[in-house]
Design a protein around this motif. Structure first.
Motif, mmCIF file in Angstrom:
data_model
loop_
_atom_site.group_PDB
_atom_site.id
_atom_site.type_symbol
_atom_site.label_atom_id
_atom_site.label_comp_id
_atom_site.label_asym_id
_atom_site.label_seq_id
_atom_site.Cartn_x
_atom_site.Cartn_y
_atom_site.Cartn_z
ATOM 1 N N MET A 1 -16.393 48.118 69.526
ATOM 2 C CA MET A 1 -17.726 47.660 69.132
ATOM 3 C C MET A 1 -17.672 46.269 68.511
ATOM 4 O O MET A 1 -18.508 45.411 68.822
ATOM 5 C CB MET A 1 -18.365 48.664 68.168
ATOM 6 N N ILE A 2 -16.718 46.021 67.645
ATOM 7 C CA ILE A 2 -16.590 44.695 67.029
ATOM 8 C C ILE A 2 -16.286 43.652 68.099
ATOM 9 O O ILE A 2 -16.858 42.552 68.093
ATOM 10 C CB ILE A 2 -15.508 44.717 65.928
ATOM 11 N N THR A 3 -15.412 43.977 69.042
ATOM 12 C CA THR A 3 -15.088 43.052 70.123
ATOM 13 C C THR A 3 -16.319 42.728 70.953
ATOM 14 O O THR A 3 -16.559 41.565 71.289
ATOM 15 C CB THR A 3 -13.985 43.656 71.013
ATOM 16 N N LEU A 4 -17.114 43.723 71.287
ATOM 17 C CA LEU A 4 -18.325 43.487 72.079
ATOM 18 C C LEU A 4 -19.333 42.624 71.328
ATOM 19 O O LEU A 4 -19.983 41.760 71.919
ATOM 20 C CB LEU A 4 -18.953 44.818 72.490
ATOM 21 N N VAL A 5 -19.486 42.851 70.040
ATOM 22 C CA VAL A 5 -20.409 42.029 69.245
ATOM 23 C C VAL A 5 -19.931 40.584 69.205
ATOM 24 O O VAL A 5 -20.720 39.645 69.379
ATOM 25 C CB VAL A 5 -20.571 42.614 67.821
ATOM 26 N N VAL A 6 -18.643 40.376 69.007
ATOM 27 C CA VAL A 6 -18.105 39.015 68.969
ATOM 28 C C VAL A 6 -18.283 38.329 70.311
ATOM 29 O O VAL A 6 -18.697 37.170 70.376
ATOM 30 C CB VAL A 6 -16.619 39.033 68.545
ATOM 31 N N ARG A 49 -20.538 38.976 72.570
ATOM 32 C CA ARG A 49 -21.980 38.741 72.773
ATOM 33 C C ARG A 49 -22.477 37.551 71.953
ATOM 34 O O ARG A 49 -23.260 36.745 72.427
ATOM 35 C CB ARG A 49 -22.752 40.007 72.394
ATOM 36 N N LEU A 50 -22.024 37.437 70.713
ATOM 37 C CA LEU A 50 -22.489 36.349 69.859
ATOM 38 C C LEU A 50 -21.886 35.009 70.255
ATOM 39 O O LEU A 50 -22.498 33.965 70.022
ATOM 40 C CB LEU A 50 -22.177 36.655 68.395
#
Length: 104
Positions: free
Chosen positions: A36-41, A43-44
């Motif tokens: 989840m943290i990887t996907l947020v990073v 995406r941002l």
């Protein structure tokens, strides 16, 4: 009851199962959190998506749309070079160009 410290008593089967279950669930939660943290990073840090404009609007050469709005009579496109372009909704022609000074 004699207990030898070198050979501890065997754990019950239920306790072994419970320990393995807790360990597996903990590992699953850690992997999920990392994903989840990887996907947020990702995406941002991604590039700004290209703005979809109606097909009949053509922007002047070298301009890129950053915002778009519409009314019953006109469309407005904000470009990356701080200009607002007003288009006639019926004909699609550029009717007005407004320069915006974003610096004080």
């Amino acid at each position: 009851m004699d207990s030898d410290p070198e050979f501890p008593a065997e754990e019950p089967a239920n306790l072994k199962f419970l320990r393995r279950l807790v360990t597996t669930l903990t590992a699953t939660m850690i992997v999920g959190l990392v994903v989840m943290i990887t996907l947020v990073v990702i995406r941002l840090n991604g590039a700004t998506p290209q703005l979809a404009l109606p097909d009949y609007l053509t922007l002047p050469d070298g301009t890129r749309a950053t915002a778009f709005t519409q009314t019953p009579n006109w469309y407005a496109v904000v470009t990356d070079d701080d200009k607002i372009l007003i288009f006639n909704r019926d004909s699609g022609e550029l009717t007005q160009e407004i320069s915006v000074n974003s610096r004080p």
